[in-house]
Scaffold this active site. Structure first.
Site, PDB file in Angstrom:
ATOM      1  N   ASP A  72      26.002  19.689 -51.606  1.00 49.08           N
ATOM      2  CA  ASP A  72      26.087  18.311 -50.272  1.00 49.08           C
ATOM      3  C   ASP A  72      27.405  18.568 -50.525  1.00 49.08           C
ATOM      4  OD1 ASP A  72      25.066  15.028 -51.505  1.00 49.08           O
ATOM      5  OD2 ASP A  72      26.279  15.936 -50.125  1.00 49.08           O
ATOM      6  N   MET A  73      27.907  18.056 -48.585  1.00 50.98           N
ATOM      7  CA  MET A  73      28.846  17.265 -48.022  1.00 50.98           C
ATOM      8  C   MET A  73      29.849  16.509 -48.568  1.00 50.98           C
ATOM      9  SD  MET A  73      28.867  20.632 -45.828  1.00 50.98           S
ATOM     10  CE  MET A  73      30.309  19.915 -45.409  1.00 50.98           C
ATOM     11  N   ASP A 120      23.909  16.384 -44.283  1.00 55.34           N
ATOM     12  CA  ASP A 120      24.601  17.169 -45.344  1.00 55.34           C
ATOM     13  C   ASP A 120      23.916  17.605 -47.082  1.00 55.34           C
ATOM     14  OD1 ASP A 120      24.278  14.897 -47.173  1.00 55.34           O
ATOM     15  OD2 ASP A 120      26.672  14.884 -47.251  1.00 55.34           O
ATOM     16  N   GLU A 121      22.610  17.447 -46.834  1.00 56.67           N
ATOM     17  CA  GLU A 121      22.249  17.684 -48.126  1.00 56.67           C
ATOM     18  C   GLU A 121      21.153  19.068 -48.105  1.00 56.67           C
ATOM     19  OE1 GLU A 121      20.941  14.462 -50.473  1.00 56.67           O
ATOM     20  OE2 GLU A 121      21.018  15.482 -51.983  1.00 56.67           O
TER      21      GLU A 121
END
Ligand code: TTP
Ligand code: MG
Length: 348
Positions: free
Chosen positions: A9-10, A103-104
């Site tokens: 996850d960013m 983002d994940e």
């Protein structure tokens, strides 16, 4: 056999992209989204989080909480571009990637011999090298725990949750962190003195079942750290292939067939694992003068059989009828279809 699952996850994704694109924003409270009464915060940098700003908060409240906040408009196409770079890195590791959002994602790396911690470190390094951004990574033997782990040391975190650590990690957690328990139920539980996973596990079984009805079994397992959900790749795979450059140029057909056999087994294994079937088999060769040749055959039915792929590949190689020495050989399958769909079509 225990699985190896990674969740990535960013960190503060949209806000971090803005900080990389404009380095003067680094270390500052960046808020992505509108500040007006109608505006909503998409996300904010960790500097802004110190003031209590959060995703989905109305912009005017965020502005009140963080008067120095730098509000920026949302640039979706830019975030998508960076997201694609990150996903390219993930897909270079395995095809078994399940994207959850921009983002994940989850990755199933059970079949990769490299220790998960090294894969995780590789992901972090590559993401930073290619995008200048940090990503948090969690490693465990199932999806629920891997996701919990990626959140553990955010931002720029890395954490392993092993089977032995499960009770110690899960039992003290607040019930608020357990996915699947609604706000009303949390209030109800708090009113009777139930705050942690441990408290919840100690409830009388009957009451637990009454409270969560048909969700009880899944939730109870979750509280014990059990989660058998597979990582579900949802990327449309268009073709699958393997190739190798030979250590010395050759025209020895038996030697070349040996590679076709290895590739057929490998491709068939992946097809079966992903529940897909193929109709078109292609071989590719490069000769010592660097020219490339391909030859394909499309059959009338779908297959995932290594024997069938191998036998078609051998015939194709014979048909190419190359006189030069060969320096590279490859095999791929395309025209793919979901196995479940083919079975349904067949039954109709
Ligand atoms: P998240 O991963 O939930 O948040 P994040 O990456 O900003 O921060 P964290 O370090 O806690 O992971 O969401 C990813 C992106 O999705 C986020 O940068 C912006 C967008 N988003 C919204 O637009 N609205 C929302 O309510 C949420 C939660 C996210
Ligand atoms: Mg994130």
């Amino acid at each position: 056999m225990s699985r190896k699952i990674i969740h990535v996850d960013m960190d503060a994704f949209f806000a971090s992209v803005e900080q990389v694109d404009n380095p003067s924003l680094k270390g500052k409270p960046v808020i992505v989204g509108g500040r007006t009464s109608k505006g909503v915060v998409c996300t904010c940098s960790y500097e802004a989080r110190k003031y209590g700003v959060r995703s989905a908060m109305p912009g005017f409240i965020a502005a009140k909480k963080c008067p120095n906040g730098i509000f920026l408009p949302v640039r979706h196409s830019r975030y998508k571009e960076v997201s694609n770079q990150v996903f390219d890195i993930l897909y270079s590791i395995t095809d078994i990637v399940e994207p959850l959002s921009i983002d994940e994602a989850y990755l199933d790396v059970s079949d990769i011999d490299t220790p998960s911690i090294e894969i995780a470190q590789y992901i972090k390094n590559e993401v930073f090298k290619k995008t200048g951004l940090t990503i948090s990574v969690g490693i465990s033997h199932n999806k629920y725990l891997a996701k919990l782990a990626s959140d553990w040391n955010k931002p720029d975190g890395i954490k392993i949750i092993s089977e032995e650590m499960v009770p110690e990690i899960l039992r003290p957690l607040s019930i608020k962190t357990v996915y699947g328990i609604g706000k009303k139920t949390i209030d109800k539980l708090n009113n009777i003195g139930v705050y942690t996973v441990n408290d919840l596990l100690n409830l009388p079984k009957d009451y637990f079942v009454e409270l969560f009805s048909n969700q009880s079994w899944e939730l109870y397992n979750r509280l014990l750290g059990i989660d058998n959900r597979p990582v579900q790749p949802n990327r449309e795979t268009k073709s699958l292939g393997r190739e190798t450059t030979l250590s010395s140029n050759t025209d020895d057909i038996d030697y070349l067939n040996h590679f076709l056999l290895l590739f057929s087994k490998d491709i068939s294994y992946t097809l079966k694992k992903q529940n897909i079937l193929s109709k078109t088999i292609t071989i590719k060769i490069k000769t010592s003068d660097f020219s490339s040749h391909t030859k394909s055959k499309t059959i009338h039915h779908y297959t995932d059989s290594d024997d069938e792929i191998y036998s078609i590949a051998c015939n194709l190689l014979k048909e190419i009828n190359i006189h030069d020495n060969i320096r590279l050989i490859g095999l791929s399958v395309s025209n793919l279809s979901d196995k479940k769909i083919e079975q349904l079509t067949f039954l109709r």
